[in-house]
Design an enzyme around this catalytic site. Sequence first.
Site, PDB file in Angstrom:
ATOM      1  CB  CYS A   1      32.299  -6.164 -72.882  1.00  0.00           C
ATOM      2  SG  CYS A   1      32.111  -6.017 -71.417  1.00  0.00           S
TER       3      CYS A   1
ATOM      4  CG  HIS B   1      33.919 -10.292 -73.549  1.00  0.00           C
ATOM      5  ND1 HIS B   1      34.539  -9.433 -74.208  1.00  0.00           N
ATOM      6  CD2 HIS B   1      33.036  -9.992 -72.260  1.00  0.00           C
ATOM      7  CE1 HIS B   1      34.249  -8.718 -73.849  1.00  0.00           C
ATOM      8  NE2 HIS B   1      33.905  -8.796 -72.537  1.00  0.00           N
TER       9      HIS B   1
END
Length: 489
Positions: A332, A427
């Site tokens: 991310c 994630h």
Amino acid sequence: MKARALMIQGTGSDVGKSLIVAGLARVFTRRGLRVRPFKPQNMSNNAAVTADGGEIGRAQALQARAARVMPSVHMNPVLLKPQSDLGSQVVVQGKVVGNAKAREYQALKPSLMAAVLDSFARLGAEADLVLVEGAGSASEINLRAADIANMGFARAADVPVVLVGDIDRGGVIASLVGTREVIDRADAAMIEGFIVNRFRGDPSLFADGMRMIAERTGWKALGLVPHFEAAHRLPAEDALGLPMNRDDHGLKIAVLAYPRIANFDDFDPLRLEPSVDLVFVRPGEAIPGDARLVILPGSKATIADLTALRDAGWDIDLKAHLRRGGHVLGICGGYQMLGRTVADPHGIEGPPATVEGLDLLAVDTVLEGDKVLIEIAGHTVEGIPFKGYEMHVGRTTGAIAPLLQLGNDHDRGAVSPDGRIAGCYIHGLLSDDRQRRHWLERIGGKPSAFNYEADVDATLDLLADHLEKHIDCDRLQAIARVPQLKSIR
């Protein structure tokens, strides 16, 4: 509202409220009740994506799992995500509504009570029992007038309260009795009993302490809970829960713990791997020279944390790590940092700016557009399956070699020509046992047969066993009542 409700508040932050609610959710679910967790207001950069397309605090996602239900945005209707100079991002019923600094948020809170009570009622319509978790301390009387998280909610929603104190930090008698002394009399009347958490040693030595608290407060003693040794096996929500480094053994993997680290529970599965020595490198510390993999985790403020990374000298350490043949993975915000540039033309994270990235992947990121909140599954280019979720703002372009096999409308990540540097937006990538084993083999490790998801579920059962042994759960069930929703006080 047909469900009964019970609220767990604390004498302070990190006294174990989240863990106790998770354990009680499993206790009462095993008794055949339909249980829903609820936290009116939470502050955390560890968030989870829900099936209904929003985000909530990681603790409420764990509590939903304990109750064996899918997480919903209504389990945490107000989520604050601290950023850089902008204060905190405010998320209401799963969606970002803006940013607010501390004083601005205090003025905003009363307008959020309607959403809080709406979400609470929605959960109550589908459950037998709603377990409510407070935030911070019940004794913050300076914030009581606009409170939506503790007694303000309890009074408005007519929910009985049990107060938790933490004996491990010391002064638990003063914390509990002091709370009774400083809060409003009508607020104190909402409290039905107390629990003393994280006790170590012979419980008979604190019998007089429990009696004295009960006598001085008028509240019933509901349990003296010993320290739960397996707590570290469950995902933590607060950055205070970042584990200290273990003894030096096994395959070393380093995670850069920059100031605004987010979703650091991504790496719990690595921390629990028997053959892995996972270390969180904090500012002021060097990246270990014997690390085989360095991970750049998610960030709530990519540009600010990229600056902090450079200030810590980690950009130099990363180059040395790569010269030694090491591997790098960005998740991310960490993926964004690995690229050539990060641009924030609209001032989403702070003043509009374009900064140079670490130039380790041939990608560029622009922070713009709606926030992406989706659960996702796919394969790496080698065909190894994974499942996880995306939670980010921004578009990353330019990758020649993708890391993942996904649909055309999803960012597929990037990998360097030699395969030693990679990044993606996923994630939970390493929570998938198949993907984690693949990464450990990739860096020369020896994966175990450890099953992360099964371990979390087994630990929740152990926690429920622990609480049933040391808390009067029958009494808690009797204290819970069907609320009569009232006007805001």
